[in-house]
Design a protein around this motif. Sequence first.
Motif, PDB file in Angstrom:
ATOM      1  N   GLY A   1       3.866   5.763  -2.736  1.00  0.00           N
ATOM      2  CA  GLY A   1       5.110   6.420  -3.142  1.00  0.00           C
ATOM      3  C   GLY A   1       5.242   6.519  -4.652  1.00  0.00           C
ATOM      4  O   GLY A   1       5.680   7.548  -5.181  1.00  0.00           O
ATOM      5  N   LEU A   2       4.845   5.462  -5.358  1.00  0.00           N
ATOM      6  CA  LEU A   2       4.907   5.476  -6.822  1.00  0.00           C
ATOM      7  C   LEU A   2       3.966   6.517  -7.417  1.00  0.00           C
ATOM      8  O   LEU A   2       4.197   7.023  -8.523  1.00  0.00           O
ATOM      9  N   GLY A   3       2.903   6.843  -6.691  1.00  0.00           N
ATOM     10  CA  GLY A   3       1.937   7.803  -7.203  1.00  0.00           C
ATOM     11  C   GLY A   3       2.159   9.219  -6.711  1.00  0.00           C
ATOM     12  O   GLY A   3       1.489  10.151  -7.177  1.00  0.00           O
ATOM     13  N   ALA A   4       3.082   9.406  -5.770  1.00  0.00           N
ATOM     14  CA  ALA A   4       3.321  10.738  -5.206  1.00  0.00           C
ATOM     15  C   ALA A   4       4.371  11.487  -6.026  1.00  0.00           C
ATOM     16  O   ALA A   4       5.215  10.883  -6.686  1.00  0.00           O
TER      17      ALA A   4
ATOM     18  N   ALA B   1      -4.695  17.266  -4.341  1.00  0.00           N
ATOM     19  CA  ALA B   1      -4.506  17.637  -2.935  1.00  0.00           C
ATOM     20  C   ALA B   1      -4.858  16.473  -2.017  1.00  0.00           C
ATOM     21  O   ALA B   1      -4.173  16.224  -1.018  1.00  0.00           O
ATOM     22  N   GLY B   2      -5.917  15.737  -2.352  1.00  0.00           N
ATOM     23  CA  GLY B   2      -6.317  14.607  -1.525  1.00  0.00           C
ATOM     24  C   GLY B   2      -5.272  13.514  -1.498  1.00  0.00           C
ATOM     25  O   GLY B   2      -4.958  12.967  -0.432  1.00  0.00           O
ATOM     26  N   ALA B   3      -4.716  13.179  -2.656  1.00  0.00           N
ATOM     27  CA  ALA B   3      -3.703  12.128  -2.720  1.00  0.00           C
ATOM     28  C   ALA B   3      -2.432  12.537  -1.981  1.00  0.00           C
ATOM     29  O   ALA B   3      -1.841  11.738  -1.249  1.00  0.00           O
ATOM     30  N   ALA B   4      -2.016  13.800  -2.162  1.00  0.00           N
ATOM     31  CA  ALA B   4      -0.801  14.276  -1.496  1.00  0.00           C
ATOM     32  C   ALA B   4      -0.977  14.283   0.021  1.00  0.00           C
ATOM     33  O   ALA B   4      -0.090  13.854   0.762  1.00  0.00           O
ATOM     34  N   MET B   5      -2.146  14.743   0.490  1.00  0.00           N
ATOM     35  CA  MET B   5      -2.386  14.775   1.935  1.00  0.00           C
ATOM     36  C   MET B   5      -2.491  13.378   2.519  1.00  0.00           C
ATOM     37  O   MET B   5      -2.014  13.116   3.628  1.00  0.00           O
ATOM     38  N   GLN B   6      -3.096  12.467   1.761  1.00  0.00           N
ATOM     39  CA  GLN B   6      -3.226  11.095   2.251  1.00  0.00           C
ATOM     40  C   GLN B   6      -1.871  10.444   2.497  1.00  0.00           C
ATOM     41  O   GLN B   6      -1.641   9.838   3.546  1.00  0.00           O
ATOM     42  N   VAL B   7      -0.954  10.578   1.545  1.00  0.00           N
ATOM     43  CA  VAL B   7       0.351   9.931   1.712  1.00  0.00           C
ATOM     44  C   VAL B   7       1.160  10.628   2.800  1.00  0.00           C
ATOM     45  O   VAL B   7       1.908   9.977   3.539  1.00  0.00           O
TER      46      VAL B   7
ATOM     47  N   THR C   1       0.827  -1.207   0.000  1.00  0.00           N
ATOM     48  CA  THR C   1       0.000   0.000   0.000  1.00  0.00           C
ATOM     49  C   THR C   1       0.859   1.254   0.000  1.00  0.00           C
ATOM     50  O   THR C   1       0.619   2.197  -0.777  1.00  0.00           O
ATOM     51  N   MET C   2       1.863   1.277   0.857  1.00  0.00           N
ATOM     52  CA  MET C   2       2.704   2.469   0.942  1.00  0.00           C
ATOM     53  C   MET C   2       3.656   2.575  -0.244  1.00  0.00           C
ATOM     54  O   MET C   2       4.015   3.675  -0.677  1.00  0.00           O
ATOM     55  N   PHE C   3       4.086   1.439  -0.795  1.00  0.00           N
ATOM     56  CA  PHE C   3       4.913   1.471  -2.005  1.00  0.00           C
ATOM     57  C   PHE C   3       4.105   2.059  -3.162  1.00  0.00           C
ATOM     58  O   PHE C   3       4.607   2.885  -3.942  1.00  0.00           O
TER      59      PHE C   3
ATOM     60  N   PRO D   1      -4.242   7.768  10.873  1.00  0.00           N
ATOM     61  CA  PRO D   1      -4.639   8.579   9.716  1.00  0.00           C
ATOM     62  C   PRO D   1      -4.012   8.088   8.411  1.00  0.00           C
ATOM     63  O   PRO D   1      -3.085   7.278   8.414  1.00  0.00           O
ATOM     64  N   GLY D   2      -4.552   8.588   7.306  1.00  0.00           N
ATOM     65  CA  GLY D   2      -3.912   8.347   6.017  1.00  0.00           C
ATOM     66  C   GLY D   2      -4.310   7.071   5.325  1.00  0.00           C
ATOM     67  O   GLY D   2      -3.494   6.465   4.612  1.00  0.00           O
ATOM     68  N   GLY D   3      -5.558   6.627   5.475  1.00  0.00           N
ATOM     69  CA  GLY D   3      -6.011   5.430   4.771  1.00  0.00           C
ATOM     70  C   GLY D   3      -5.967   5.635   3.262  1.00  0.00           C
ATOM     71  O   GLY D   3      -6.395   6.685   2.770  1.00  0.00           O
ATOM     72  N   PRO D   4      -5.444   4.675   2.501  1.00  0.00           N
ATOM     73  CA  PRO D   4      -5.282   4.854   1.053  1.00  0.00           C
ATOM     74  C   PRO D   4      -6.590   5.109   0.311  1.00  0.00           C
ATOM     75  O   PRO D   4      -6.602   5.770  -0.721  1.00  0.00           O
TER      76      PRO D   4
END
Length: 289
Positions: A24-27, A99-105, A19-21, A81-84
Amino acid sequence: MATLQPLFNAITVIFIAATMFTAGLGATLPALRAIFAKPLFLLLALLANLVVVPLLGWGIAALFGLPTAAFIAMVLVASSPGGPFGAKLGMVQKGDVVAGAAMQVLLAAVGSVTFGLTANAVLTAAKVAAGISLDVAALVRTVAVLQLIPFAIGLIVRHYTPPTAQSWRPVAAGVSNVTFLIVLAGMLLGNWHDVVALIGSRTLLAGVVLSVAAFATGTVLATGSLVRRTTMGGVAAVRNAGPALAAVGIAFGNTPGVLGALAAVLLSGLAAAVTIAAVLSRRRAGGTT
């Protein structure tokens, strides 16, 4: 369930790391820098997700008089916090996806460090089961390693080789989605007695109330247009299952009652958040908001 526990633990680890990888690939560094360029926006989002929502989880659990296992599950979920899926809710509601994707990660990364401290503080203050105390150091180490390192690797790949990140991301997202479903199924099937016992109970309702309250909190404690603010509401409403699962394994030995309650809170909360996002989407499609 006991004989399958090592497999369940391994799949949980894969789910958290994948999930976190994927995140990162999308950030992108510009998107993350854009958040830091708006200090008030960042400060309010951190306040909402790291302070207000955990307190809401505690308050709702106490208000509903939840039993110990469900109380613990509520606190763990609220403290993470930060559920994908929070970023995906931005798409569902036709919100500010970037903004949503950046804040989530960002919240997922920060939550890797704050989760254990927050959950321990709330559970200790609430004096649940004579004052349960989490091994904060072990939790921080485990969650940070499982989340921060995969995220950093994904971010580096995205920064230096965008085509590679683009080709890897669908595969990583697929692994994340499939393992999440397996983990969720394992929680439900392996603890079905406890899950069935929760049907019609206050635990499911408490999960819905927490999600709605978190959505409202994230929306109110945000700046910018209504579209951006409701996107932040979606990010706040969907919590990160990874750290909560790690805590259940480390601190509670995958106790069936806690796992069952955790699955119930996560599912009911997700259902509520998706419903709100769908309503916003229909209203925006009709031009009413």
